[in-house]
Write a protein that holds these residues in place. Structure first.
Motif, PDB file in Angstrom:
ATOM      1  N   ASN A   1      38.174  44.138  33.136  1.00 41.02           N
ATOM      2  CA  ASN A   1      39.083  44.171  34.288  1.00 41.02           C
ATOM      3  C   ASN A   1      38.364  44.075  35.630  1.00 41.02           C
ATOM      4  O   ASN A   1      38.700  44.771  36.583  1.00 41.02           O
ATOM      5  N   GLN A   2      37.385  43.186  35.707  1.00 40.95           N
ATOM      6  CA  GLN A   2      36.623  43.045  36.940  1.00 40.95           C
ATOM      7  C   GLN A   2      36.579  41.603  37.444  1.00 40.95           C
ATOM      8  O   GLN A   2      35.741  41.259  38.273  1.00 40.95           O
ATOM      9  N   ASP A   3      37.486  40.773  36.964  1.00 41.48           N
ATOM     10  CA  ASP A   3      37.443  39.358  37.312  1.00 41.48           C
ATOM     11  C   ASP A   3      38.527  38.996  38.335  1.00 41.48           C
ATOM     12  O   ASP A   3      39.315  39.836  38.770  1.00 41.48           O
ATOM     13  N   GLY A   4      38.542  37.726  38.696  1.00 45.04           N
ATOM     14  CA  GLY A   4      39.495  37.235  39.679  1.00 45.04           C
ATOM     15  C   GLY A   4      40.942  37.433  39.277  1.00 45.04           C
ATOM     16  O   GLY A   4      41.755  37.904  40.094  1.00 45.04           O
ATOM     17  N   PRO A   5      41.318  37.049  38.062  1.00 45.84           N
ATOM     18  CA  PRO A   5      42.708  37.245  37.656  1.00 45.84           C
ATOM     19  C   PRO A   5      43.164  38.711  37.747  1.00 45.84           C
ATOM     20  O   PRO A   5      44.306  38.993  38.097  1.00 45.84           O
ATOM     21  N   ARG A   6      42.249  39.627  37.416  1.00 48.32           N
ATOM     22  CA  ARG A   6      42.602  41.038  37.509  1.00 48.32           C
ATOM     23  C   ARG A   6      42.863  41.437  38.970  1.00 48.32           C
ATOM     24  O   ARG A   6      43.816  42.152  39.270  1.00 48.32           O
ATOM     25  N   ARG A   7      42.027  40.948  39.883  1.00 46.69           N
ATOM     26  CA  ARG A   7      42.238  41.244  41.303  1.00 46.69           C
ATOM     27  C   ARG A   7      43.583  40.704  41.767  1.00 46.69           C
ATOM     28  O   ARG A   7      44.309  41.372  42.516  1.00 46.69           O
ATOM     29  N   GLN A   8      43.918  39.501  41.342  1.00 43.95           N
ATOM     30  CA  GLN A   8      45.189  38.900  41.743  1.00 43.95           C
ATOM     31  C   GLN A   8      46.365  39.691  41.182  1.00 43.95           C
ATOM     32  O   GLN A   8      47.366  39.916  41.873  1.00 43.95           O
ATOM     33  N   ALA A   9      46.246  40.121  39.924  1.00 41.61           N
ATOM     34  CA  ALA A   9      47.333  40.876  39.293  1.00 41.61           C
ATOM     35  C   ALA A   9      47.583  42.187  40.016  1.00 41.61           C
ATOM     36  O   ALA A   9      48.733  42.637  40.143  1.00 41.61           O
ATOM     37  N   LEU A  10      46.525  42.802  40.508  1.00 41.48           N
ATOM     38  CA  LEU A  10      46.654  44.099  41.179  1.00 41.48           C
ATOM     39  C   LEU A  10      47.319  43.989  42.551  1.00 41.48           C
ATOM     40  O   LEU A  10      47.693  45.019  43.133  1.00 41.48           O
ATOM     41  N   ARG A  11      47.466  42.776  43.061  1.00 44.64           N
ATOM     42  CA  ARG A  11      48.168  42.609  44.336  1.00 44.64           C
ATOM     43  C   ARG A  11      49.630  43.022  44.201  1.00 44.64           C
ATOM     44  O   ARG A  11      50.275  43.390  45.178  1.00 44.64           O
ATOM     45  N   GLU A  12      50.135  42.973  42.987  1.00 43.91           N
ATOM     46  CA  GLU A  12      51.545  43.306  42.743  1.00 43.91           C
ATOM     47  C   GLU A  12      51.759  44.812  42.580  1.00 43.91           C
ATOM     48  O   GLU A  12      52.896  45.271  42.552  1.00 43.91           O
ATOM     49  N   GLY A  13      50.669  45.580  42.451  1.00 45.30           N
ATOM     50  CA  GLY A  13      50.810  47.024  42.274  1.00 45.30           C
ATOM     51  C   GLY A  13      49.764  47.569  41.321  1.00 45.30           C
ATOM     52  O   GLY A  13      48.990  46.819  40.724  1.00 45.30           O
ATOM     53  N   GLN A  14      49.745  48.889  41.190  1.00 43.54           N
ATOM     54  CA  GLN A  14      48.758  49.531  40.328  1.00 43.54           C
ATOM     55  C   GLN A  14      49.431  50.385  39.270  1.00 43.54           C
ATOM     56  O   GLN A  14      50.530  50.915  39.476  1.00 43.54           O
ATOM     57  N   ARG A  15      48.754  50.526  38.116  1.00 46.80           N
ATOM     58  CA  ARG A  15      49.241  51.391  37.045  1.00 46.80           C
ATOM     59  C   ARG A  15      48.032  51.984  36.321  1.00 46.80           C
ATOM     60  O   ARG A  15      47.760  51.662  35.163  1.00 46.80           O
ATOM     61  N   PRO A  16      47.270  52.839  37.000  1.00 50.03           N
ATOM     62  CA  PRO A  16      46.080  53.428  36.375  1.00 50.03           C
ATOM     63  C   PRO A  16      46.464  54.333  35.207  1.00 50.03           C
ATOM     64  O   PRO A  16      47.599  54.810  35.120  1.00 50.03           O
ATOM     65  N   SER A  17      45.496  54.570  34.339  1.00 57.11           N
ATOM     66  CA  SER A  17      45.762  55.365  33.138  1.00 57.11           C
ATOM     67  C   SER A  17      45.374  56.828  33.289  1.00 57.11           C
ATOM     68  O   SER A  17      45.753  57.651  32.454  1.00 57.11           O
ATOM     69  N   ALA A  18      44.595  57.163  34.307  1.00 58.01           N
ATOM     70  CA  ALA A  18      44.189  58.553  34.516  1.00 58.01           C
ATOM     71  C   ALA A  18      43.847  58.758  35.983  1.00 58.01           C
ATOM     72  O   ALA A  18      43.484  57.817  36.687  1.00 58.01           O
ATOM     73  N   VAL A  19      43.973  60.006  36.432  1.00 64.24           N
ATOM     74  CA  VAL A  19      43.487  60.388  37.746  1.00 64.24           C
ATOM     75  C   VAL A  19      42.237  61.229  37.524  1.00 64.24           C
ATOM     76  O   VAL A  19      42.244  62.158  36.723  1.00 64.24           O
ATOM     77  N   VAL A  20      41.159  60.879  38.220  1.00 65.77           N
ATOM     78  CA  VAL A  20      39.880  61.565  38.050  1.00 65.77           C
ATOM     79  C   VAL A  20      39.493  62.235  39.361  1.00 65.77           C
ATOM     80  O   VAL A  20      39.395  61.574  40.399  1.00 65.77           O
ATOM     81  N   ILE A  21      39.275  63.549  39.313  1.00 64.81           N
ATOM     82  CA  ILE A  21      38.783  64.293  40.459  1.00 64.81           C
ATOM     83  C   ILE A  21      37.300  64.510  40.223  1.00 64.81           C
ATOM     84  O   ILE A  21      36.892  65.204  39.286  1.00 64.81           O
ATOM     85  N   SER A  22      36.482  63.892  41.050  1.00 64.55           N
ATOM     86  CA  SER A  22      35.039  63.877  40.805  1.00 64.55           C
ATOM     87  C   SER A  22      34.273  64.244  42.062  1.00 64.55           C
ATOM     88  O   SER A  22      34.803  64.165  43.184  1.00 64.55           O
ATOM     89  N   CYS A  23      33.017  64.624  41.875  1.00 69.39           N
ATOM     90  CA  CYS A  23      32.132  64.865  43.009  1.00 69.39           C
ATOM     91  C   CYS A  23      31.829  63.545  43.716  1.00 69.39           C
ATOM     92  O   CYS A  23      31.784  62.486  43.091  1.00 69.39           O
ATOM     93  N   SER A  24      31.602  63.623  45.009  1.00 74.54           N
ATOM     94  CA  SER A  24      31.293  62.432  45.800  1.00 74.54           C
ATOM     95  C   SER A  24      29.869  61.930  45.588  1.00 74.54           C
ATOM     96  O   SER A  24      29.511  60.869  46.107  1.00 74.54           O
ATOM     97  N   ASP A  25      29.057  62.667  44.869  1.00 75.79           N
ATOM     98  CA  ASP A  25      27.649  62.326  44.656  1.00 75.79           C
ATOM     99  C   ASP A  25      27.484  60.855  44.260  1.00 75.79           C
ATOM    100  O   ASP A  25      28.173  60.358  43.366  1.00 75.79           O
ATOM    101  N   SER A  26      26.569  60.163  44.945  1.00 76.54           N
ATOM    102  CA  SER A  26      26.381  58.728  44.715  1.00 76.54           C
ATOM    103  C   SER A  26      25.866  58.411  43.314  1.00 76.54           C
ATOM    104  O   SER A  26      25.942  57.258  42.866  1.00 76.54           O
ATOM    105  N   ARG A  27      25.379  59.421  42.617  1.00 77.49           N
ATOM    106  CA  ARG A  27      24.859  59.218  41.255  1.00 77.49           C
ATOM    107  C   ARG A  27      25.946  59.322  40.197  1.00 77.49           C
ATOM    108  O   ARG A  27      25.653  59.228  38.997  1.00 77.49           O
ATOM    109  N   VAL A  28      27.184  59.487  40.640  1.00 83.73           N
ATOM    110  CA  VAL A  28      28.288  59.697  39.694  1.00 83.73           C
ATOM    111  C   VAL A  28      29.371  58.635  39.917  1.00 83.73           C
ATOM    112  O   VAL A  28      30.474  58.935  40.392  1.00 83.73           O
TER     113      VAL A  28
END
Length: 207
Positions: free
Chosen positions: A33-60
Motif C-alpha cells: 500500500n505504498q504505490d501511486g494507485p494507493r495514494r489516489q484511492a486515499l483521496r476519496e477517504g480513509q479506513r485504517p484498521s487500527a489506531v496506534v498511540i506511540s512515542c514520538s521517538d524517531s527510532r519508532v
C-alpha cells in the motif's frame, strides 16, 4: 495479505500486525500500500484498521515496524505516549468515525521520557518549559511501578504502557464500553530497538 484486506475484527487486525512485525524483524517486508494507485484511492477517504498511540521517538516508525502502508493505521504520537485531551479525542474519532476495531498503545526500549522521569524522581533535574509536563504525566506510572516492587528500566517501560492502557479505559467511557462489548480490542506493547520485535504487555479482547 495487505491489512486493508484483513477482516475488521480486533483479533484479525492484531494477528495481521503481529505478522507484519515478524516480517520486519526478518528483513522480508512486503511494503504494501505504498504505490501511486494507493495514494489516489486515499483521496476519496480513509479506513485504517487500527489506531496506534506511540512515542514520538524517531527510532519508532510505526508503519515500518508493522510493515504496513499508506492509510493502514491512524497514528497518534507524543513523547512518552502520554495522554491528553487531544489524544483522547483522536482515539475516539478513530473508533467512532473511522470504525477502527483495534487500539494499540506502544512504548519502547530506551524511552527518554521514562528515563528522564526516573532520574527526576531520584533527585535529578526537572526540565523547564513544557518539557516538565512529560515528567508530570509519566511520573504516576513510575511511582505505581515502584510501589509494586519493580526496579528495572524495562519494568518501568512496560508498566507505563500498562498504566496508559488503563487510563484510556478508565477515562473514556466510550472506548471502555466498546472494548467491554467486544466491538473494539486494545493492546499494549513495548517495542524493542535491539531486535525490532514488539513484546505484548497486555491485551483486551484482541486474542
Amino acid at each position: 495479505m495487505p491489512l486493508r484486506n484483513v477482516e475488521r475484527t480486533p483479533a484479525a487486525v492484531w494477528e495481521a500486525l503481529k505478522t507484519g512485525n515478524q516480517r520486519f524483524t526478518e528483513h522480508r517486508g512486503d511494503h504494501p500500500n505504498q504505490d501511486g494507485p494507493r495514494r489516489q484511492a486515499l483521496r476519496e477517504g480513509q479506513r485504517p484498521s487500527a489506531v496506534v498511540i506511540s512515542c514520538s521517538d524517531s527510532r519508532v516508525p510505526v508503519e515500518i515496524i508493522f510493515d504496513v502502508g499508506l492509510g493502514d493505521l491512524f497514528v497518534v504520537r507524543t513523547a512518552g505516549e502520554i495522554l491528553d485531551q487531544a489524544v483522547f479525542g483522536s482515539i475516539e474519532y478513530a473508533i467512532e468515525a473511522l470504525e477502527v476495531p483495534l487500539v494499540v498503545v506502544m512504548g519502547h526500549e530506551s524511552c527518554g521520557a521514562v528515563a528522564a522521569t526516573v532520574a527526576a524522581l531520584d533527585g535529578g533535574d526537572i526540565p523547564g518549559g513544557y518539557q516538565r509536563v512529560l515528567i508530570e504525566k509519566v511520573a504516576p506510572s513510575i511511582l505505581e511501578a515502584r510501589g509494586l516492587g519493580k526496579t528495572t528500566t524495562e519494568e518501568f517501560e512496560c508498566h507505563h504502557v500498562l498504566a496508559t492502557v488503563n487510563q484510556i479505559l478508565s477515562r473514556s467511557p466510550e472506548i471502555a464500553e466498546r472494548v467491554e462489548s467486544g466491538e473494539v480490542g486494545i493492546v499494549g506493547l513495548r517495542y524493542r530497538l535491539s531486535d525490532g520485535l514488539t513484546e505484548t504487555v497486555i491485551t483486551r479482547n484482541a486474542d
